[in-house]
Design a protein around this motif. Structure first.
Motif, mmCIF file in Angstrom:
data_model
loop_
_atom_site.group_PDB
_atom_site.id
_atom_site.type_symbol
_atom_site.label_atom_id
_atom_site.label_comp_id
_atom_site.label_asym_id
_atom_site.label_seq_id
_atom_site.Cartn_x
_atom_site.Cartn_y
_atom_site.Cartn_z
ATOM 1 N N UNK A 65 6.867 -2.100 7.729
ATOM 2 C CA UNK A 65 6.875 -3.250 7.985
ATOM 3 C C UNK A 65 5.681 -3.474 9.020
ATOM 4 N N UNK A 66 4.789 -4.214 8.825
ATOM 5 C CA UNK A 66 3.713 -4.571 9.756
ATOM 6 C C UNK A 66 4.175 -5.637 10.762
ATOM 7 N N UNK A 67 3.588 -5.788 11.835
ATOM 8 C CA UNK A 67 3.912 -6.816 12.675
ATOM 9 C C UNK A 67 3.845 -8.269 12.130
ATOM 10 N N UNK A 68 3.020 -8.566 11.072
ATOM 11 C CA UNK A 68 3.194 -9.912 10.448
ATOM 12 C C UNK A 68 3.892 -9.753 9.119
ATOM 13 N N UNK A 69 4.392 -8.605 8.761
ATOM 14 C CA UNK A 69 5.342 -8.720 7.458
ATOM 15 C C UNK A 69 6.299 -9.802 7.794
ATOM 16 N N UNK A 70 6.602 -10.512 6.736
ATOM 17 C CA UNK A 70 7.841 -11.335 6.866
ATOM 18 C C UNK A 70 9.073 -10.669 6.620
ATOM 19 N N UNK A 71 10.258 -10.989 7.207
ATOM 20 C CA UNK A 71 11.612 -10.340 6.965
ATOM 21 C C UNK A 71 12.075 -10.340 5.314
ATOM 22 N N UNK A 72 11.588 -11.553 4.994
ATOM 23 C CA UNK A 72 11.987 -11.704 3.624
ATOM 24 C C UNK A 72 11.215 -10.729 2.568
ATOM 25 N N UNK A 73 10.242 -10.515 2.735
ATOM 26 C CA UNK A 73 9.239 -9.291 2.275
ATOM 27 C C UNK A 73 9.863 -7.895 2.373
ATOM 28 N N UNK A 74 10.593 -7.506 3.601
ATOM 29 C CA UNK A 74 11.253 -6.427 3.714
ATOM 30 C C UNK A 74 12.380 -6.345 3.032
ATOM 31 N N UNK A 91 0.920 -1.320 -0.038
ATOM 32 C CA UNK A 91 0.133 0.037 -0.067
ATOM 33 C C UNK A 91 0.836 1.128 -0.030
ATOM 34 N N UNK A 92 0.357 2.301 -0.746
ATOM 35 C CA UNK A 92 1.199 3.526 -0.761
ATOM 36 C C UNK A 92 0.614 4.456 0.224
ATOM 37 N N UNK A 93 0.020 3.972 1.295
ATOM 38 C CA UNK A 93 -0.595 4.967 2.328
ATOM 39 C C UNK A 93 0.337 5.730 2.883
ATOM 40 N N UNK A 94 0.033 7.006 3.173
ATOM 41 C CA UNK A 94 1.042 7.833 3.778
ATOM 42 C C UNK A 94 0.765 7.988 5.492
ATOM 43 N N UNK A 95 -0.371 7.297 5.711
ATOM 44 C CA UNK A 95 -0.650 7.562 7.123
ATOM 45 C C UNK A 95 -1.169 6.464 7.986
ATOM 46 N N UNK A 96 -2.085 5.642 7.084
ATOM 47 C CA UNK A 96 -3.007 4.382 7.747
ATOM 48 C C UNK A 96 -2.097 3.331 8.246
ATOM 49 N N UNK A 97 -2.339 3.023 9.440
ATOM 50 C CA UNK A 97 -1.317 1.765 9.941
ATOM 51 C C UNK A 97 -1.476 0.526 9.065
ATOM 52 N N UNK A 98 -0.277 -0.134 8.903
ATOM 53 C CA UNK A 98 -0.238 -1.365 8.094
ATOM 54 C C UNK A 98 -1.117 -2.402 8.690
ATOM 55 N N UNK A 99 -0.918 -2.676 10.072
ATOM 56 C CA UNK A 99 -1.753 -3.400 10.749
ATOM 57 C C UNK A 99 -3.327 -3.584 10.497
ATOM 58 N N UNK A 100 -3.644 -2.503 10.621
ATOM 59 C CA UNK A 100 -5.074 -2.117 10.354
ATOM 60 C C UNK A 100 -5.398 -2.775 8.896
#
Length: 280
Positions: free
Chosen positions: A146-155, A107-116
């Motif tokens: 990086x969200x809480x559930x984003x995999x390190x390999x994705x980052x 997502x290209x959001x500039x503010x909304x939490x990734x976890x949401x």
């Protein structure tokens, strides 16, 4: 996957979506831009051409569609770049996840939490924020969230791709506003309050930050470029999440209510003679 994503789908062909699409195409990816109707899709190529006028090869790698299901199954990356509305973004990301079974979702959001937003994604370990900046063609930064559930390999993959896009990347832990919007919006809101209180004229406030603090652009001119309506939406979201220090100034609400959105409407804190013109 290759050093750059072979195929990228951008959902949303507005200012940011077209800027991102141009960057992806200019650095070698085949790009599909998804828009809501044929009229909007027809404007995509011209918008990309304005951002990347010296790269005709980029346009050759670009296509548009109104059907998200046309995303190729081999797509490496899908970027949501629709309006800054949490429900809309969640709906789009859910649909994208059903079509692109193996792609990185961003997502290209500039503010909304990734976890949401991750709650709408079936496979959140391949989901993250890729926050590009306006104008994309001239910006040197991409903020990876990086969200809480984003995999390190994705980052790590996003960091690697950022190098091929010739963009410096920073990695930020998921939080409303991340690093850039949280700081930039706060500065912009205070600049608006200074205009509201008669402290100084917009041009003088901007000049103070450009010459006094070496900012490349003043906070009020930047607000005009981003769009006052966009600034207002972000401020309302951040004030709800982080408190009254992000409360939108009265002047910002008044200008948006009057249709004075900045460069895209010809008037904001400055007068713009055209979309590409400098302010008077």
């Amino acid at each position: 996957m290759t050093n750059h994503p072979r195929h990228v789908t951008i959902i949303g062909g507005g200012t940011m979506g077209c800027g991102i699409a141009g960057l992806m195409a200019a650095t070698g990816s085949t790009v599909t831009v998804v828009e809501v109707d044929q009229a909007a899709a027809g404007r995509v190529a011209e918008r990309v051409r304005r951002e990347w006028p010296d790269d005709p090869a980029a346009l050759a790698r670009l296509e548009t569609t109104t059907n998200l299901s046309r995303t190729p199954p081999e797509a490496d990356l899908v970027i949501e770049a629709v309006a800054e509305d949490a429900k809309l973004k969640a709906d789009v990301l859910a649909a994208a996840g059903r079509v692109a079974h193996h792609a990185i979702l961003a997502t290209n959001t500039s503010s909304i939490a990734i976890g949401r937003l991750a709650q709408a994604v079936h496979d959140p370990d391949r989901f993250l924020g890729l926050h590009f900046f306006n104008p994309v063609a001239k910006s040197a930064l991409v903020e990876i969230v990086a969200g809480e559930r984003t995999a390190p390999r994705t980052v790590e993959l996003a960091k690697s791709w950022s190098e091929t896009w010739q963009r410096h990347s920073i990695v930020v832990r998921d939080s409303p506003g991340f690093a850039t919007s949280r700081l930039g919006v706060l500065l912009g809101l205070e600049a608006i309050r200074m205009v509201e209180e008669g402290v100084a004229e917009p041009h003088d406030i901007d000049t103070a930050m450009v010459l006094g603090y070496r900012h490349p652009i003043g906070p009020l001119r930047l607000t005009d470029l981003v769009g006052l309506d966009v600034r207002l939406a972000i401020a309302e979201y951040l004030s709800g999440e982080l408190g009254d220090r992000f409360a939108p100034p009265r002047l910002l609400r008044e200008k948006v209510a009057a249709g004075l959105m900045g460069r895209k409407t010809g008037q904001g804190f400055y007068t713009w003679t055209s979309r590409a013109a400098e302010e008077r």
